[in-house]
Design a protein around this motif. Sequence first.
Motif, mmCIF file in Angstrom:
data_model
loop_
_atom_site.group_PDB
_atom_site.id
_atom_site.type_symbol
_atom_site.label_atom_id
_atom_site.label_comp_id
_atom_site.label_asym_id
_atom_site.label_seq_id
_atom_site.Cartn_x
_atom_site.Cartn_y
_atom_site.Cartn_z
ATOM 1 N N GLU A 83 0.815 -1.221 0.000
ATOM 2 C CA GLU A 83 0.000 0.000 0.000
ATOM 3 C C GLU A 83 0.850 1.274 0.000
ATOM 4 N N HIS A 84 0.749 2.037 -1.067
ATOM 5 C CA HIS A 84 1.375 3.356 -1.149
ATOM 6 C C HIS A 84 2.835 3.341 -0.704
ATOM 7 N N ALA A 85 3.617 2.374 -1.197
ATOM 8 C CA ALA A 85 5.024 2.306 -0.795
ATOM 9 C C ALA A 85 5.777 3.505 -1.364
ATOM 10 N N PRO A 86 6.407 4.291 -0.492
ATOM 11 C CA PRO A 86 7.002 5.547 -0.951
ATOM 12 C C PRO A 86 8.131 5.366 -1.968
ATOM 13 N N ASN A 87 8.908 4.275 -1.844
ATOM 14 C CA ASN A 87 10.061 4.166 -2.758
ATOM 15 C C ASN A 87 9.882 3.114 -3.863
ATOM 16 N N LEU A 88 8.640 2.740 -4.144
ATOM 17 C CA LEU A 88 8.380 1.835 -5.265
ATOM 18 C C LEU A 88 7.647 2.586 -6.378
ATOM 19 N N ALA A 89 7.851 2.115 -7.606
ATOM 20 C CA ALA A 89 7.239 2.799 -8.755
ATOM 21 C C ALA A 89 5.730 2.552 -8.827
ATOM 22 N N TRP A 90 5.276 1.409 -8.271
ATOM 23 C CA TRP A 90 3.849 1.062 -8.385
ATOM 24 C C TRP A 90 3.069 1.808 -7.325
ATOM 25 N N LYS A 91 2.243 2.715 -7.755
ATOM 26 C CA LYS A 91 1.530 3.582 -6.816
ATOM 27 C C LYS A 91 0.198 2.956 -6.392
ATOM 28 N N GLY A 92 -0.349 3.484 -5.341
ATOM 29 C CA GLY A 92 -1.665 3.047 -4.883
ATOM 30 C C GLY A 92 -1.585 1.738 -4.104
ATOM 31 N N ILE A 93 -2.679 0.966 -4.150
ATOM 32 C CA ILE A 93 -2.755 -0.288 -3.411
ATOM 33 C C ILE A 93 -2.624 -1.442 -4.399
ATOM 34 N N ILE A 94 -1.528 -2.205 -4.298
ATOM 35 C CA ILE A 94 -1.260 -3.304 -5.228
ATOM 36 C C ILE A 94 -1.740 -4.620 -4.599
ATOM 37 N N PRO A 95 -2.642 -5.351 -5.253
ATOM 38 C CA PRO A 95 -3.108 -6.641 -4.691
ATOM 39 C C PRO A 95 -2.060 -7.725 -4.937
ATOM 40 N N PHE A 96 -0.932 -7.613 -4.245
ATOM 41 C CA PHE A 96 0.259 -8.388 -4.580
ATOM 42 C C PHE A 96 0.061 -9.900 -4.430
ATOM 43 N N VAL A 97 -0.529 -10.319 -3.305
ATOM 44 C CA VAL A 97 -0.706 -11.758 -3.068
ATOM 45 C C VAL A 97 -1.614 -12.375 -4.132
ATOM 46 N N GLU A 98 -2.675 -11.678 -4.458
ATOM 47 C CA GLU A 98 -3.608 -12.161 -5.480
ATOM 48 C C GLU A 98 -2.886 -12.368 -6.821
ATOM 49 N N LEU A 99 -2.086 -11.379 -7.219
ATOM 50 C CA LEU A 99 -1.358 -11.460 -8.493
ATOM 51 C C LEU A 99 -0.318 -12.590 -8.467
#
Length: 324
Positions: A83-99
């Motif tokens: 969620e909203h990781a400041p130093n990652l390029a992917w913004k917003g909330i990433i459904p990482f486990v699902e993907l």
Amino acid sequence: MSQEAVVGIDIGGTFTKIGLVDRSGKILLEDEVSTSRHATIDPFIEEIHQHLKQSTAKLDHEVKILGIGVGAPNGNYYSGTIEHAPNLAWKGIIPFVELMERQFRIPTVVTNDANAAALGEMLFGGAQGIENFIMITLGTGLGSGLVVNGDIVYGNDGFAGELGHVRAVDNGRQCGCGKRGCLETYVSATGIKRTIFELLAEEMEDSEFRRIPFTELMPSVITSMADKGDPIAIKAFEKTGALLGRNLADSVAHISPAKIFLFGGLAKAGKWIIEPTIKSMEENLLPIYRNKIQILPSALLYKNIAVLGAAALIWKQLDKEREG
Ligand SMILES: [Zn+2]
């Protein structure tokens, strides 16, 4: 029979480290992919998949991969999101486990990197058999994992245990999070550098630091300067330890840990950071807690705690399921 293992993944701003780890904490293979090269999440996951396929094919025996553990900035254990990781390029909330589960079709769990480090210490390091402890990771910032009754404290929303952003100094240094005076602006690799430059401005003493540029001031350099008796280096460690110790005394009042582990470049300074931290913590502790809490460098100080911790996260989950 094939060997059982899990994948531990540590997502950093620049690189993502991948390891295949067995139940004893042995890393069977290590690999790395670029994080920053991928502006979106899908090709990133695809690259991890390709790398794993290729590297496991090179192993001389068959390995059954049971699950994937991931340590990521702002990784949320409950929702499986980053969620909203400041130093990652992917913004917003990433459904990482699902993907990830869609790509790999095996159980995947995510948490933040400091929680993963705490789990690494618990399964493979100095916290084996310890039910209550605190893990402090000292890198660019200060991360923390709190373990109570044998479990990570995730809290109501999954983000419990952010000691790096408690207010250590009123109206203090500006923090990357937008607040002022956060502990990590003083107690971290970056924090101690800021302290050294402050001391150089305040003091007249000659010091080799006056000839070292800010960008080259690594914790290892500060440690070797302290070893040589440099007064600025020693004073900087004392100030850093004083603030860390005082804040740890507060954390002790919250969870009463048996031990506190320090990890990261600053933890490698050993006595220089640990002695002033213990002194300050003891001075600030409620008497009932005094002289019984150990502050130690992580037993995994020279190992890949990020990958081991991510692997520990999924091992712990699988253990729980097996116990039923
Ligand atoms: Zn902050």
